[in-house]
Design a protein around this motif. Structure first.
Motif, PDB file in Angstrom:
ATOM      1  N   VAL A 179       0.917  -1.157  -0.077  1.00 49.14           N
ATOM      2  CA  VAL A 179       0.148  -0.094  -0.085  1.00 49.14           C
ATOM      3  C   VAL A 179       1.002   1.285   0.105  1.00 49.14           C
ATOM      4  O   VAL A 179       1.718   1.569   0.954  1.00 49.14           O
ATOM      5  CB  VAL A 179      -1.044   0.124   1.243  1.00 49.14           C
ATOM      6  N   GLY A 180       1.095   1.977  -1.029  1.00 50.18           N
ATOM      7  CA  GLY A 180       1.897   3.084  -1.290  1.00 50.18           C
ATOM      8  C   GLY A 180       0.991   4.392  -0.767  1.00 50.18           C
ATOM      9  O   GLY A 180       2.185   5.194  -0.286  1.00 50.18           O
ATOM     10  N   SER A 181       0.096   4.393  -0.355  1.00 46.87           N
ATOM     11  CA  SER A 181      -0.640   5.617   0.168  1.00 46.87           C
ATOM     12  C   SER A 181      -1.943   5.306   1.027  1.00 46.87           C
ATOM     13  O   SER A 181      -2.662   4.530   0.396  1.00 46.87           O
ATOM     14  CB  SER A 181      -0.922   6.801  -0.859  1.00 46.87           C
ATOM     15  N   ALA A 182      -2.051   5.816   2.240  1.00 44.21           N
ATOM     16  CA  ALA A 182      -3.438   5.790   2.729  1.00 44.21           C
ATOM     17  C   ALA A 182      -4.494   6.323   1.962  1.00 44.21           C
ATOM     18  O   ALA A 182      -5.580   6.217   2.249  1.00 44.21           O
ATOM     19  CB  ALA A 182      -3.013   6.171   4.401  1.00 44.21           C
ATOM     20  N   TYR A 205      -1.911   3.946  -5.577  1.00 45.73           N
ATOM     21  CA  TYR A 205      -0.640   3.652  -5.474  1.00 45.73           C
ATOM     22  C   TYR A 205      -0.241   2.357  -4.962  1.00 45.73           C
ATOM     23  O   TYR A 205       1.052   1.942  -4.590  1.00 45.73           O
ATOM     24  CB  TYR A 205      -0.249   4.992  -4.437  1.00 45.73           C
ATOM     25  N   ASP A 206      -1.440   1.643  -4.689  1.00 43.39           N
ATOM     26  CA  ASP A 206      -1.208   0.319  -4.337  1.00 43.39           C
ATOM     27  C   ASP A 206      -0.411  -0.588  -5.713  1.00 43.39           C
ATOM     28  O   ASP A 206      -0.484  -0.293  -6.686  1.00 43.39           O
ATOM     29  CB  ASP A 206      -2.322  -0.562  -4.028  1.00 43.39           C
ATOM     30  N   ILE A 244       5.420   5.704  -5.150  1.00 38.22           N
ATOM     31  CA  ILE A 244       5.200   6.034  -4.036  1.00 38.22           C
ATOM     32  C   ILE A 244       5.186   7.474  -3.851  1.00 38.22           C
ATOM     33  O   ILE A 244       6.243   8.007  -4.024  1.00 38.22           O
ATOM     34  CB  ILE A 244       5.958   5.132  -2.939  1.00 38.22           C
ATOM     35  N   PRO A 245       4.015   8.312  -3.584  1.00 38.10           N
ATOM     36  CA  PRO A 245       4.023   9.489  -3.229  1.00 38.10           C
ATOM     37  C   PRO A 245       5.241   9.995  -2.347  1.00 38.10           C
ATOM     38  O   PRO A 245       5.462   9.279  -1.184  1.00 38.10           O
ATOM     39  CB  PRO A 245       2.877   9.749  -2.654  1.00 38.10           C
ATOM     40  N   VAL A 246       6.087  11.065  -2.483  1.00 36.57           N
ATOM     41  CA  VAL A 246       7.169  11.600  -1.657  1.00 36.57           C
ATOM     42  C   VAL A 246       6.552  11.626  -0.241  1.00 36.57           C
ATOM     43  O   VAL A 246       7.391  11.128   0.734  1.00 36.57           O
ATOM     44  CB  VAL A 246       7.642  12.850  -2.050  1.00 36.57           C
ATOM     45  N   VAL A 252       4.632   4.696   8.453  1.00 41.52           N
ATOM     46  CA  VAL A 252       3.871   3.556   8.488  1.00 41.52           C
ATOM     47  C   VAL A 252       3.128   3.402   7.369  1.00 41.52           C
ATOM     48  O   VAL A 252       2.297   4.434   6.977  1.00 41.52           O
ATOM     49  CB  VAL A 252       3.047   3.206   9.735  1.00 41.52           C
ATOM     50  N   THR A 253       3.014   2.006   6.706  1.00 41.68           N
ATOM     51  CA  THR A 253       2.173   1.683   5.705  1.00 41.68           C
ATOM     52  C   THR A 253       1.684   0.441   5.854  1.00 41.68           C
ATOM     53  O   THR A 253       1.917  -0.407   7.026  1.00 41.68           O
ATOM     54  CB  THR A 253       2.855   2.114   4.410  1.00 41.68           C
ATOM     55  N   ILE A 254       1.461  -0.452   4.703  1.00 40.15           N
ATOM     56  CA  ILE A 254       0.754  -1.720   4.989  1.00 40.15           C
ATOM     57  C   ILE A 254       1.193  -2.566   3.931  1.00 40.15           C
ATOM     58  O   ILE A 254       1.395  -2.171   2.652  1.00 40.15           O
ATOM     59  CB  ILE A 254      -0.749  -1.757   4.852  1.00 40.15           C
TER      60      ILE A 254
END
Length: 191
Positions: A45-48, A53-54, A84-86, A92-94
């Motif tokens: 998961v690249g961004s919440a 972005y996954d 992945i966004p800067v 923390v991500t997933i």
């Protein structure tokens, strides 16, 4: 009734440099022969903020699966940092391990991942552009989040989430946040 149970998942190579592969040793038990393959995916998961972005890091087919206990090591390359966004590169991500049978997801095992610099000076003063070669990922392996989906193993056209408060269309992060922590006993991960 579920035809497959996970008896153990071990996160390997943890903590490790950001650019090293993800590795999971998965042991599953099948109570009867499955004529079709189980598809397993590792998703980062690249961004919440957006599923856009996954990244699907790898997908494998396991099977057909005869009744009994089976173990395999599932390895996937690190995510592409350019996707992945800067602002989401550190912190923390997933990472998710998703299993499907005949096109229907029946379990999602998620782990929180903390990405941070190992150098104290870089932690205090991070560069504007992340230096991924100096970032370490640390997977919270002792506390997986599990979402199970009830499927008809003979006719998989109807998949229902086993936890009614969490619809199947929930975003991956919402599904992980709403699930209560799972005890480390892997017997509790039956699906």
């Amino acid at each position: 009734m579920s035809k497959v149970q996970i008896s153990n998942v071990v996160v390997l190579n943890n903590p490790s440099p950001f650019q090293s592969p993800f590795q999971f040793e998965v042991t599953l038990e099948c109570i009867e022969d499955l004529p079709s393959d189980i598809e397993c995916k590792i998703v980062y998961v690249g961004s919440a903020e957006s599923e856009e972005y996954d990244q699907v890091l790898d997908s494998v087919l396991v099977g057909p699966v005869p009744a009994g206990r089976h173990m395999f090591v599932f390895q996937a390359e690190a995510p592409d940092p350019s996707k992945i966004p800067v602002q989401d590169a550190l912190g923390v991500t997933i990472v998710l391990v998703i299993c499907s049978y005949m096109g229907k997801e029946f379990v999602r095992v998620g782990y929180y991942v903390n990405n941070d610099y190992t150098d104290p000076e870089l932690r205090e003063n991070p560069p504007e552009i992340p230096q991924f070669d100096k970032v370490q990922k640390n997977i919270l392996a002792t506390n997986p989040r599990v979402t199970r989906f009830k499927i008809d193993w003979e006719n998989t056209e109807t998949a229902q989430p086993q936890n009614s408060e969490m619809p199947a269309s929930s975003s991956q992060e919402e599904a992980l946040v709403q699930m209560p922590p799972v005890e480390m006993s892997m017997d509790a991960m039956a699906f």
